[in-house]
Enzyme design. Structure first.
Site, PDB file in Angstrom:
ATOM      1  N   GLU A 210      -9.188 -36.354  28.615  1.00 30.00           N
ATOM      2  CA  GLU A 210      -8.978 -35.764  27.276  1.00 30.00           C
ATOM      3  C   GLU A 210      -8.010 -36.607  26.448  1.00 30.00           C
ATOM      4  OE1 GLU A 210      -7.880 -31.621  27.441  1.00 30.00           O
ATOM      5  OE2 GLU A 210      -9.216 -31.191  29.119  1.00 30.00           O
TER       6      GLU A 210
ATOM      7  N   GLU B 271      -5.823 -26.819  34.571  1.00 29.30           N
ATOM      8  CA  GLU B 271      -4.422 -26.455  34.293  1.00 29.30           C
ATOM      9  C   GLU B 271      -3.905 -25.363  35.226  1.00 29.30           C
ATOM     10  OE1 GLU B 271      -4.448 -25.616  30.084  1.00 29.30           O
ATOM     11  OE2 GLU B 271      -5.180 -27.616  29.583  1.00 29.30           O
TER      12      GLU B 271
ATOM     13  N   HIS C 214      -3.054 -36.066  26.878  1.00 37.67           N
ATOM     14  CA  HIS C 214      -2.712 -35.764  25.479  1.00 37.67           C
ATOM     15  C   HIS C 214      -1.331 -36.370  25.228  1.00 37.67           C
ATOM     16  CE1 HIS C 214      -6.173 -33.266  24.885  1.00 37.67           C
ATOM     17  NE2 HIS C 214      -5.897 -32.613  25.997  1.00 37.67           N
TER      18      HIS C 214
ATOM     19  N   ASP D 115      -5.937 -38.345  23.800  1.00 32.74           N
ATOM     20  CA  ASP D 115      -5.664 -38.567  22.377  1.00 32.74           C
ATOM     21  C   ASP D 115      -4.194 -38.918  22.257  1.00 32.74           C
ATOM     22  OD1 ASP D 115      -4.542 -35.981  22.646  1.00 32.74           O
ATOM     23  OD2 ASP D 115      -6.135 -35.020  21.483  1.00 32.74           O
TER      24      ASP D 115
ATOM     25  N   ASN E 274      -8.424 -30.564  36.898  1.00 31.38           N
ATOM     26  CA  ASN E 274      -8.029 -31.240  35.656  1.00 31.38           C
ATOM     27  C   ASN E 274      -6.684 -30.690  35.187  1.00 31.38           C
ATOM     28  OD1 ASN E 274      -8.807 -32.948  33.383  1.00 31.38           O
ATOM     29  ND2 ASN E 274      -9.138 -31.073  32.209  1.00 31.38           N
TER      30      ASN E 274
HETATM   31  O1  9MR Z   1      -9.559 -28.865  21.554  1.00 29.51           O
HETATM   32  C1  9MR Z   1      -9.727 -27.532  21.991  1.00 29.51           C
HETATM   33  C2  9MR Z   1      -9.493 -26.570  20.840  1.00 29.51           C
HETATM   34  O2  9MR Z   1     -10.489 -26.749  19.851  1.00 29.51           O
HETATM   35  C3  9MR Z   1      -9.504 -25.139  21.347  1.00 29.51           C
HETATM   36  O3  9MR Z   1      -9.165 -24.262  20.285  1.00 29.51           O
HETATM   37  C4  9MR Z   1      -8.537 -24.981  22.505  1.00 29.51           C
HETATM   38  C5  9MR Z   1      -8.606 -23.595  23.112  1.00 29.51           C
HETATM   39  O4  9MR Z   1      -9.854 -23.370  23.693  1.00 29.51           O
HETATM   40  O5  9MR Z   1      -8.811 -25.924  23.520  1.00 29.51           O
HETATM   41  C6  9MR Z   1      -8.728 -27.266  23.098  1.00 29.51           C
HETATM   42  O6  9MR Z   1      -9.022 -28.107  24.176  1.00 29.51           O
HETATM   43  C7  9MR Z   1      -8.127 -28.036  25.290  1.00 29.51           C
HETATM   44  C8  9MR Z   1      -8.937 -28.216  26.545  1.00 29.51           C
HETATM   45  O7  9MR Z   1      -9.974 -27.272  26.588  1.00 29.51           O
HETATM   46  C9  9MR Z   1      -8.067 -28.143  27.784  1.00 29.51           C
HETATM   47  N1  9MR Z   1      -6.975 -29.073  27.705  1.00 29.51           N
HETATM   48  C10 9MR Z   1      -6.172 -29.021  26.477  1.00 29.51           C
HETATM   49  C11 9MR Z   1      -7.092 -29.157  25.261  1.00 29.51           C
HETATM   50  C12 9MR Z   1      -6.274 -29.178  23.982  1.00 29.51           C
HETATM   51  O8  9MR Z   1      -5.608 -27.973  23.825  1.00 29.51           O
END
Ligand code: 9MR
Length: 372
Positions: free
Chosen positions: A279, A174, A251, A281, A215
């Site tokens: 990722e 990101e 997402h 969903d 990513n």
């Molecule tokens: O799904 C993840 C969630 O459990 C965490 O609280 C959050 C912060 O660390 O991150 C979420 O995963 C993210 C991923 O690491 C990066 N891309 C976006 C994902 C969804 O927010």
């Protein structure tokens, strides 16, 4: 009988992929895992799984959650049988790994890597450099040299520890903002734009065999942000930076499809990199209804088709597989039901759609023509 059906289907997929020109690179699993189980080993005799049907050269992965793994046998069973790759949802983030300076907490990440080894799964490492989940002890008030030193130490330590056991890393996550500029983060402020290239070089030095990814989200379709990411990857590659792949988080919302998924993945592939759905969903506005879950299934299928239509697409990963443990309700108020399995771990229409798509492609010997 079902075993032989699975084997025939797998063979047909192999033929199909040869026709569309996908490289059938051997899929390394976590080191020490031994040979990957036979195609049907994941499924019970009664039920084939995604993993059974996935074509060679494309992994089917999921984000995995340490709590589910430790506490829920049904979660473990599905994780081990449906997928041949996994991403640590949180366990490999810097804040999880190094709560105090120089003091590492490896247990959560190690547990996932060991599970992967035992189940013939490749591990996708997530994530080395991110603006979120930075340990609190890393201070924006430090001089640049100190910030740079701790970041380099972090990347080197983590990649070295899992050298040979993690097949790919999200090196930077990101790094672009919504307008496609480099995001305003501690890394950009302190180190300048060169931190992106440096992170890839540090990771490569620590594990020259690992595949190194950039990513991001909001780049799945042809968006301005995707245009900017394309330019960034092109420039990094031209400068000789070891960027091997681009991860498209995906997402998505059930009622919004990205524009020209296939065309977008292809233009990245033309840069010479791998691409991956990292990722996926598909959240729906609650309450979910049968109609919304059907629309959700269409979108899951569309993303799978896009990946399978692009030979450079090396993996298709969902961000958690059960609604019981999804991040969505906690972050997107009013939304949920985003995963392939419901909270009782029963397969949803989206899971059926992926299975159906894999079977159709196998029986037709390749990618089915049609809109993505
Ligand atoms: O799904 C993840 C969630 O459990 C965490 O609280 C959050 C912060 O660390 O991150 C979420 O995963 C993210 C991923 O690491 C990066 N891309 C976006 C994902 C969804 O927010």
């Amino acid at each position: 009988m079902l075993v032989s059906v699975a084997l025939v289907a797998t063979a047909l997929v192999a033929v199909g992929l040869a026709l569309v020109g996908r490289s059938t690179e051997t899929l390394p699993v976590a080191d020490g895992a031994g040979p990957a189980p036979a195609p049907s080993a994941g499924g019970t005799p009664e039920r084939q799984t995604l993993r059974d049907l996935m074509p060679p050269g494309v992994r089917i992965g999921t984000a995995a959650d340490g709590r589910g793994l430790s506490l829920d046998p049904a979660y473990r069973a599905l994780l081990g049988t449906e997928f041949n790759a996994m991403t640590a949802e949180n366990a490999m983030k810097w804040r999880s790994l190094e709560p105090l300076p120089g003091v590492h907490a490896w247990a959560g990440a190690d547990q996932l890597v060991e599970f992967a080894q035992q189940h013939g799964q490749a591990v996708y490492g997530h994530t080395l450099v991110w603006h979120s989940d930075v340990p609190k002890w890393v201070s924006p008030d430090w001089p640049a040299e100190r910030v740079r030193a701790v970041l380099q130490e972090h990347v080197t330590t983590v990649v070295s520890r899992y050298r040979g056991r993690v097949w790919a890393w999200d090196v930077v996550n990101e790094v672009l903002d919504e307008d496609g500029r480099l995001r305003d983060t501690i890394w950009l402020r302190k180190l300048g734009p060169g931190y992106v290239a440096d992170a890839f070089r540090w990771a490569h030095a620590a594990d020259p065999a690992a595949r190194l990814f950039i990513n991001d989200y909001g780049v799945e379709g042809r968006t301005r942000k995707a245009d900017a990411l394309l330019r960034l990857v092109r420039d990094l590659r031209r400068a000789g930076v070891p960027v091997d792949g681009v991860g498209f988080q995906s997402h998505l919302r059930w009622d919004q499809s990205p524009r020209d998924l296939v065309g977008n993945l292809r233009r990245f592939a033309q840069l010479g990199v791998s691409v991956a759905i990292t990722e996926l969903d598909v959240r729906v506005a609650l309450p979910a209804s049968p109609q919304k879950l059907e629309q959700q299934a269409v979108l899951y299928r569309r993303v799978l088709r896009a990946c399978l239509a692009v030979p450079a697409c090396v993996s298709f990963t969902v961000w958690g597989f059960t609604d019981a443990r999804s991040w969505i309700p906690g972050y997107h108020r009013g939304y949920g039901a985003a995963c392939l399995f419901d909270s009782g771990l029963a397969p949803k229409p989206a899971h059926n759609a992926l299975m159906d798509e894999l079977r159709r492609q196998a029986s037709r010997g390749g990618v089915v023509p049609g809109p993505d």
